[in-house]
Design a protein around this motif. Structure first.
Motif, short mmCIF file in Angstrom:
data_model
loop_
_atom_site.label_atom_id
_atom_site.label_comp_id
_atom_site.label_asym_id
_atom_site.label_seq_id
_atom_site.Cartn_x
_atom_site.Cartn_y
_atom_site.Cartn_z
N ALA A 84 -6.54 -2.33 6.94
CA ALA A 84 -7.59 -1.42 6.91
C ALA A 84 -8.89 -1.61 7.87
O ALA A 84 -9.54 -0.86 8.48
CB ALA A 84 -8.41 -1.25 5.21
N SER A 133 -5.38 3.49 -3.37
CA SER A 133 -6.52 2.67 -2.42
C SER A 133 -5.87 1.09 -2.79
O SER A 133 -4.96 1.00 -3.68
CB SER A 133 -7.72 2.72 -2.99
OG SER A 133 -8.01 2.32 -4.38
N GLU A 162 -4.64 4.62 3.93
CA GLU A 162 -5.79 4.18 4.41
C GLU A 162 -6.07 4.48 5.65
O GLU A 162 -7.19 4.80 6.26
CB GLU A 162 -5.94 2.74 3.92
CG GLU A 162 -6.04 2.15 2.49
CD GLU A 162 -7.56 2.69 1.93
OE1 GLU A 162 -8.39 2.88 2.73
OE2 GLU A 162 -7.64 2.42 0.77
#
Length: 381
Positions: free
Chosen positions: A42, A2, A87
């Motif tokens: 993202a 992440s 992601e």
């Protein structure tokens, strides 16, 4: 992986990387890109992809840092690209795989480039250290004071990154006087350093002895002729080479200066009491050093008054032959009359700044100046 994990990795390597960075810019910009690009990806639509811009982080690092910081930022950029692909769930797509391979190859190439560049810079640094040391041995700094005489000097070489060239100066003490030399070797820059070393070596070997000034100059003539003859086989223009010079002897207990000029521009006497600037012209100048065989006459020293507070400026033709935009030579004596009250060091700084402004910053010849001011003799220890 992440974005949070990538941020933690950045924090972990921040301290190590910052020690090698040459400027905060090469630390802040890459790390900001590594953190912000995956974060922005993202929230962008699927058809907009910014992760390929991570290559900028590695490129910026390579511009100003060494191999280790470049490798670290390259690795972090690869991890950030992987995080951005994970992601968006596009890590296995052809586009992301091509970007990942390109970023890996480019990071490796930049690492190799910085490694080679740093090696060349270390070699250059060592060469410059040796060169600087050798040049400073040849042209030693002047003492601030020699007996009752205060000294200051200024030098500009025609070639960049060099301290000396074809101009020379030195000072020496006898038991009761101070002796100075200012000279100009035919030629300029690094090619004339060998002749400069010959003259300075001969002067330092003989000037401290209590021999007459005429005998000192005769020794310099012999040394220069011998030195030029020694190198005549490898330097075919040796017969055309010579050194103009002016040699001064300033007695401690007598308000005069004795001088022999060997084809050199006349020194200027600055008298603070009257605010005048006078050229010290000798009636019987000698040939330049190395050409003494052209004249059978013996050397004759001229004597001029040199009282307490008086200053003598010695210089080379690089000063008086500097030209302005119209081609007019620099009027040294005229300019000096404005600064008669300046102390030796500030006076030379003023002349140099004025000379650069006069010539438009283009000083393409060697230039040397030395100033001697008579004061009271220091008390004996």
């Amino acid at each position: 992986m992440s974005v949070a994990t990538t941020t933690t990795s950045v924090t972990r390597v921040l301290k190590v990387w910052s020690r090698a960075a040459l400027h905060p810019l090469f630390l802040v910009v890459p790390l900001a890109l590594i953190v912000s690009i995956p974060a922005a990806d993202a929230f962008l639509p699927p058809d907009i992809h910014l992760a390929h811009l991570l290559v900028v982080a590695t490129a910026v690092t390579a511009m100003g840092a060494g191999p280790r910081p470049t490798a670290l930022i390259g690795g972090l950029a690869i991890l950030a690209l992987i995080a951005a692909g994970a992601e968006r769930r596009t890590l296995g797509t052809e586009s992301v795989l091509v970007e990942l391979a390109s970023l890996t190859v480019l990071s490796a190439l930049l690492f190799a480039f910085t490694h080679l560049r740093d090696g060349h810079q270390r070699e250059l640094s060592r060469a410059r250290t040796v060169s600087d040391t050798a040049q400073r041995v040849v042209m030693r700094p002047l003492p601030r004071r020699a007996g009752p005489v205060s000294l200051a000097a200024e030098y500009h070489s025609a070639e960049a990154d060099t301290y000396i060239g074809g101009d020379l100066y030195a000072a020496a003490r006898t038991s009761d006087s101070t002796r100075l030399i200012m000279g100009d070797v035919r030629g300029k820059g690094l090619a004339s350093i060998s002749d400069t070393a010959i003259v300075l070596g001969a002067f330092r070997a003989a000037a401290h002895r209590r021999i007459p000034l005429t005998e000192l100059v005769a020794d310099l003539e012999d040394a220069v002729r011998w030195g030029l003859a020694e190198f005549s086989e490898c330097q075919p223009d040796a017969a055309e080479r010579f050194v103009t010079a002016v040699v001064l002897d300033i007695p401690d207990d007598e308000p005069v200066v004795h001088m022999i000029s060997c084809g050199h521009p006349p020194p200027l006497l600055l008298r603070r009491a009257t605010g005048t600037v006078t050229a010290l012209q000798v009636s019987e100048p000698a040939p330049p050093l190395g050409l003494g065989a052209m004249s059978d006459d013996t050397y004759t020293a001229a004597t001029f008054p040199f009282h307490e507070g008086d200053r003598i400026l010695l210089y080379t033709d690089g000063v008086i032959e500097a030209r302005d935009g119209a081609g007019t030579f620099y009027p040294l004596a005229e300019r000096l009359a404005r600064w008669v009250d300046h102390a030796p060091g500030p006076l030379l700084k003023q002349i140099t700044a004025d000379l650069r402004a006069y010539a438009g910053g283009l000083l393409d010849d060697d230039m040397a100046m030395m100033i001697a001011q008579r004061g009271q003799a220091p008390a004996a220890a």
